[in-house]
Scaffold this motif. Structure first.
Motif, PDB file in Angstrom:
ATOM      1  N   VAL A 197       0.922  -1.288   0.359  1.00  0.00           N
ATOM      2  CA  VAL A 197       0.393   0.245   0.132  1.00  0.00           C
ATOM      3  C   VAL A 197       0.492   1.088  -0.064  1.00  0.00           C
ATOM      4  O   VAL A 197       0.750   2.084  -0.269  1.00  0.00           O
ATOM      5  CB  VAL A 197      -1.231   0.054   1.264  1.00  0.00           C
ATOM      6  N   ARG A 198       2.398   1.637   0.866  1.00  0.00           N
ATOM      7  CA  ARG A 198       2.848   2.619   0.492  1.00  0.00           C
ATOM      8  C   ARG A 198       3.104   2.020  -0.855  1.00  0.00           C
ATOM      9  O   ARG A 198       3.590   4.251  -1.137  1.00  0.00           O
ATOM     10  CB  ARG A 198       4.164   2.613   1.914  1.00  0.00           C
ATOM     11  N   VAL A 199       3.545   1.256  -0.759  1.00  0.00           N
ATOM     12  CA  VAL A 199       4.993   1.451  -2.516  1.00  0.00           C
ATOM     13  C   VAL A 199       3.966   2.331  -3.985  1.00  0.00           C
ATOM     14  O   VAL A 199       4.183   3.267  -4.123  1.00  0.00           O
ATOM     15  CB  VAL A 199       4.839   0.540  -3.332  1.00  0.00           C
ATOM     16  N   VAL A 200       2.192   2.405  -3.784  1.00  0.00           N
ATOM     17  CA  VAL A 200       0.925   2.598  -4.323  1.00  0.00           C
ATOM     18  C   VAL A 200       1.022   3.894  -4.257  1.00  0.00           C
ATOM     19  O   VAL A 200       1.017   4.802  -4.734  1.00  0.00           O
ATOM     20  CB  VAL A 200       0.091   1.685  -3.971  1.00  0.00           C
ATOM     21  N   GLU A 201       1.204   4.117  -2.568  1.00  0.00           N
ATOM     22  CA  GLU A 201       0.229   5.630  -2.541  1.00  0.00           C
ATOM     23  C   GLU A 201       2.057   6.665  -2.846  1.00  0.00           C
ATOM     24  O   GLU A 201       1.956   7.615  -3.140  1.00  0.00           O
ATOM     25  CB  GLU A 201       0.117   5.536  -1.364  1.00  0.00           C
TER      26      GLU A 201
ATOM     27  N   ASP B 156      -2.173  14.951   2.610  1.00  0.00           N
ATOM     28  CA  ASP B 156      -3.406  14.191   2.446  1.00  0.00           C
ATOM     29  C   ASP B 156      -3.966  13.291   3.802  1.00  0.00           C
ATOM     30  O   ASP B 156      -3.014  12.894   3.822  1.00  0.00           O
ATOM     31  CB  ASP B 156      -3.189  13.219   0.949  1.00  0.00           C
ATOM     32  N   ILE B 157      -4.683  13.564   4.684  1.00  0.00           N
ATOM     33  CA  ILE B 157      -4.728  12.637   5.683  1.00  0.00           C
ATOM     34  C   ILE B 157      -4.829  11.818   5.706  1.00  0.00           C
ATOM     35  O   ILE B 157      -4.453  10.906   6.744  1.00  0.00           O
ATOM     36  CB  ILE B 157      -5.789  13.804   6.028  1.00  0.00           C
ATOM     37  N   THR B 158      -5.801  10.938   4.890  1.00  0.00           N
ATOM     38  CA  THR B 158      -6.352   9.758   4.889  1.00  0.00           C
ATOM     39  C   THR B 158      -5.049   8.614   3.517  1.00  0.00           C
ATOM     40  O   THR B 158      -4.171   7.988   4.624  1.00  0.00           O
ATOM     41  CB  THR B 158      -7.272   9.552   3.828  1.00  0.00           C
ATOM     42  N   ASP B 159      -4.339   9.640   2.669  1.00  0.00           N
ATOM     43  CA  ASP B 159      -3.613   8.614   2.028  1.00  0.00           C
ATOM     44  C   ASP B 159      -1.385   8.896   2.827  1.00  0.00           C
ATOM     45  O   ASP B 159      -1.456   7.980   2.794  1.00  0.00           O
ATOM     46  CB  ASP B 159      -3.736   9.071   0.629  1.00  0.00           C
ATOM     47  N   ASP B 160      -1.902   9.885   3.709  1.00  0.00           N
ATOM     48  CA  ASP B 160      -0.176  10.154   4.346  1.00  0.00           C
ATOM     49  C   ASP B 160      -0.676   9.349   5.745  1.00  0.00           C
ATOM     50  O   ASP B 160       0.339   9.743   5.991  1.00  0.00           O
ATOM     51  CB  ASP B 160      -0.165  11.386   4.144  1.00  0.00           C
ATOM     52  N   ASP B 161      -1.801   9.206   5.500  1.00  0.00           N
ATOM     53  CA  ASP B 161      -1.814   8.616   7.486  1.00  0.00           C
ATOM     54  C   ASP B 161      -1.753   9.071   8.562  1.00  0.00           C
ATOM     55  O   ASP B 161      -0.052   9.221   9.414  1.00  0.00           O
ATOM     56  CB  ASP B 161      -1.135   7.138   7.491  1.00  0.00           C
TER      57      ASP B 161
ATOM     58  N   ARG C 293      -6.286  27.337   6.396  1.00  0.00           N
ATOM     59  CA  ARG C 293      -7.192  27.285   5.644  1.00  0.00           C
ATOM     60  C   ARG C 293      -8.648  27.365   5.898  1.00  0.00           C
ATOM     61  O   ARG C 293      -9.373  27.054   7.248  1.00  0.00           O
ATOM     62  CB  ARG C 293      -6.886  26.756   4.274  1.00  0.00           C
ATOM     63  N   GLU C 294      -9.462  28.056   5.416  1.00  0.00           N
ATOM     64  CA  GLU C 294     -11.111  28.288   5.780  1.00  0.00           C
ATOM     65  C   GLU C 294     -11.754  27.127   5.487  1.00  0.00           C
ATOM     66  O   GLU C 294     -12.572  26.862   6.054  1.00  0.00           O
ATOM     67  CB  GLU C 294     -11.446  28.982   4.539  1.00  0.00           C
ATOM     68  N   TYR C 295     -11.437  26.284   4.351  1.00  0.00           N
ATOM     69  CA  TYR C 295     -12.049  25.055   4.414  1.00  0.00           C
ATOM     70  C   TYR C 295     -12.006  23.806   4.021  1.00  0.00           C
ATOM     71  O   TYR C 295     -10.333  23.851   3.218  1.00  0.00           O
ATOM     72  CB  TYR C 295     -13.384  25.384   3.578  1.00  0.00           C
ATOM     73  N   GLU C 296     -12.354  22.633   4.532  1.00  0.00           N
ATOM     74  CA  GLU C 296     -11.290  21.025   3.710  1.00  0.00           C
ATOM     75  C   GLU C 296     -12.551  21.443   2.325  1.00  0.00           C
ATOM     76  O   GLU C 296     -13.379  20.283   2.753  1.00  0.00           O
ATOM     77  CB  GLU C 296     -11.395  20.452   4.467  1.00  0.00           C
TER      78      GLU C 296
ATOM     79  N   ASP D   8     -12.335  18.210   1.434  1.00  0.00           N
ATOM     80  CA  ASP D   8     -12.350  16.554   1.608  1.00  0.00           C
ATOM     81  C   ASP D   8     -13.795  15.539   2.517  1.00  0.00           C
ATOM     82  O   ASP D   8     -13.304  16.906   4.024  1.00  0.00           O
ATOM     83  CB  ASP D   8     -11.325  15.545   2.380  1.00  0.00           C
ATOM     84  N   SER D   9     -14.852  15.876   1.989  1.00  0.00           N
ATOM     85  CA  SER D   9     -15.713  15.676   3.477  1.00  0.00           C
ATOM     86  C   SER D   9     -15.472  14.428   4.370  1.00  0.00           C
ATOM     87  O   SER D   9     -16.574  14.340   5.322  1.00  0.00           O
ATOM     88  CB  SER D   9     -17.460  15.412   2.422  1.00  0.00           C
ATOM     89  N   ARG D  10     -14.624  13.675   4.425  1.00  0.00           N
ATOM     90  CA  ARG D  10     -14.579  12.987   5.325  1.00  0.00           C
ATOM     91  C   ARG D  10     -13.230  13.367   6.397  1.00  0.00           C
ATOM     92  O   ARG D  10     -13.218  11.985   7.317  1.00  0.00           O
ATOM     93  CB  ARG D  10     -13.772  11.789   3.919  1.00  0.00           C
ATOM     94  N   LEU D  11     -13.512  14.824   6.275  1.00  0.00           N
ATOM     95  CA  LEU D  11     -12.637  15.079   7.519  1.00  0.00           C
ATOM     96  C   LEU D  11     -13.506  15.401   7.661  1.00  0.00           C
ATOM     97  O   LEU D  11     -14.341  16.009   7.801  1.00  0.00           O
ATOM     98  CB  LEU D  11     -11.517  15.960   7.202  1.00  0.00           C
ATOM     99  N   VAL D  12     -13.623  15.586   9.099  1.00  0.00           N
ATOM    100  CA  VAL D  12     -13.970  16.349  10.721  1.00  0.00           C
ATOM    101  C   VAL D  12     -13.128  18.168  11.178  1.00  0.00           C
ATOM    102  O   VAL D  12     -11.440  17.782  10.737  1.00  0.00           O
ATOM    103  CB  VAL D  12     -14.144  15.892  11.891  1.00  0.00           C
ATOM    104  N   ILE D  13     -14.087  18.928  10.834  1.00  0.00           N
ATOM    105  CA  ILE D  13     -12.836  20.371  11.312  1.00  0.00           C
ATOM    106  C   ILE D  13     -13.448  21.129  12.512  1.00  0.00           C
ATOM    107  O   ILE D  13     -14.806  21.211  12.946  1.00  0.00           O
ATOM    108  CB  ILE D  13     -13.062  21.441   9.909  1.00  0.00           C
ATOM    109  N   ARG D  14     -12.508  20.853  13.004  1.00  0.00           N
ATOM    110  CA  ARG D  14     -13.036  22.079  14.669  1.00  0.00           C
ATOM    111  C   ARG D  14     -11.822  23.049  14.538  1.00  0.00           C
ATOM    112  O   ARG D  14     -10.874  23.344  14.625  1.00  0.00           O
ATOM    113  CB  ARG D  14     -12.627  20.512  15.641  1.00  0.00           C
ATOM    114  N   ARG D  15     -12.585  23.777  14.806  1.00  0.00           N
ATOM    115  CA  ARG D  15     -12.268  25.488  14.907  1.00  0.00           C
ATOM    116  C   ARG D  15     -11.514  26.021  16.181  1.00  0.00           C
ATOM    117  O   ARG D  15     -11.772  25.305  17.214  1.00  0.00           O
ATOM    118  CB  ARG D  15     -12.664  26.855  14.198  1.00  0.00           C
ATOM    119  N   LEU D  16     -10.075  26.500  16.236  1.00  0.00           N
ATOM    120  CA  LEU D  16      -9.243  26.400  17.399  1.00  0.00           C
ATOM    121  C   LEU D  16      -9.467  28.173  17.767  1.00  0.00           C
ATOM    122  O   LEU D  16      -9.516  28.237  18.792  1.00  0.00           O
ATOM    123  CB  LEU D  16      -7.971  26.653  16.982  1.00  0.00           C
TER     124      LEU D  16
END
Length: 326
Positions: free
Chosen positions: A11-15, A133-138, A146-149, A151-159
């Motif tokens: 998987v790491r080889v491909v990514e 890339d949060i998913t592909d780069d583990d 940045r103002e928005y993400e 990727d809908s697979r992510l959760v954003i929590r403003r600090l």
């Protein structure tokens, strides 16, 4: 190498598109990486990748195998994390990415307390000004501005939200004076940050908006480089308050054109959307959120701007030396 390790390696080889990068990520040598891949292909009786001197190509069989391996590994990871949730002691490796400035100001200084409280969590910090890339780069947790993400697979929590300001060293101001209006920046040396368009600045004061073309004397891809150059008196920088707060408070830098605002930045946490957030991720997220809440950074940064303004007579004198009326 057991079968699960083989699947993770493939998987790491491909990514990564590289045997050497995959080997580096899993901490073994490139020659052994070639042997592991060859052994996997021999066991499967199928060619998974084709290699040339310049790049690596994944075969059709390899693409299908990659998709199944990826899904299986994610399923096993979730199963392990679900089991770990029953433990009162979070554990495992936690990969965190942020810019170098955010790492220095808001991550590394918390680590002694965090690791003392959660000694079984191993921290891996990835300081970078590009967005992984949060998913592909583990990646477990990313701190971003940045103002928005997309990727809908992510959760954003403003600090927090922070101003970007112009600032320069007292030595630079003594030599060149302070600009009274944004247009006067044309006569100054500007230190650009390449991830925010260094060739122009857009200011707002009330309903008035003005965009000023800039020709940076220095253009750097890291805020700490720009900050260091400004401290040496090289020119005027444009950076978020979390980068320059301590320098403003200590008098090492002086704010410029405070009555005009540059676009503000939102600081947020980003992580993968899951039914079960791993314990190691959850406690780290809570730790960062609690620190921002406790320290009220937005208020602290705004207060620093008021306290860091140069005396009126110093501003007026510097402006007159430059031939600009205050």
């Amino acid at each position: 190498m057991d079968r699960w390790a083989e699947y993770e390696f493939f998987v790491r080889v491909v990514e990564t598109g590289s045997l050497s990068k995959a080997a580096e990520a899993l901490d073994f040598s490139t020659p052994s990486a070639s042997r592991h891949l060859a052994a996997l292909e021999k066991r499967l009786g199928a060619r998974l990748v084709e290699r040339s001197t310049r790049r690596l190509f994944v075969t059709e069989v390899g693409q299908n195998f990659y998709a199944r391996c990826k899904a299986a590994l994610e399923e096993m990871t979730e199963a392990e994390e679900e089991a770990a949730l029953t433990s009162s002691s979070p554990s495992g490796s936690l990969r965190v990415t942020a810019s170098l400035s955010l790492m220095l100001q808001h991550v590394t200084r918390l680590l002694p307390r965090f690791t003392e409280k959660y000694p079984s969590v191993k921290i891996e910090l990835i300081a970078a000004n590009r967005y992984y890339d949060i998913t592909d780069d583990d990646i477990d947790v990313a701190i971003r501005t940045r103002e928005y993400e997309p990727d809908s697979r992510l959760v954003i929590r403003r600090l927090a939200t922070t101003r970007r300001i112009l600032a320069a060293s007292p030595a630079y101001i003594a030599r060149h004076g302070l600009p009274a209006v944004p247009q006067a920046l044309a006569g100054h040396k500007y230190l650009g940050y390449s991830y925010h368009n260094p060739n122009e600045l857009t200011f707002q004061r009330g309903k008035e908006v003005v965009t000023i073309p800039m020709a940076p004397l220095l253009d750097a891809n890291d805020g700490q480089i720009v900050r260091s150059a400004a401290l040496e008196g090289l020119g005027i920088l444009s950076q978020p308050m979390y980068v320059v707060h301590d320098d403003l408070m200590a008098g090492r830098l002086v704010p410029v054109l405070l009555d005009w605002e540059l676009p503000r930045l939102s600081i947020s946490l980003a992580y993968r959307r899951r039914k079960l957030v791993p314990a190691k991720t959850r406690v780290f997220l809570d730790f960062i959120m609690e620190d921002f809440h406790k320290n009220e950074y937005e208020k602290r940064w705004e207060a620093a701007l008021t306290m860091a303004q140069p005396p009126r007579q110093a501003r007026t004198g510097a402006l007159r030396r430059r031939g600009h009326a205050a």
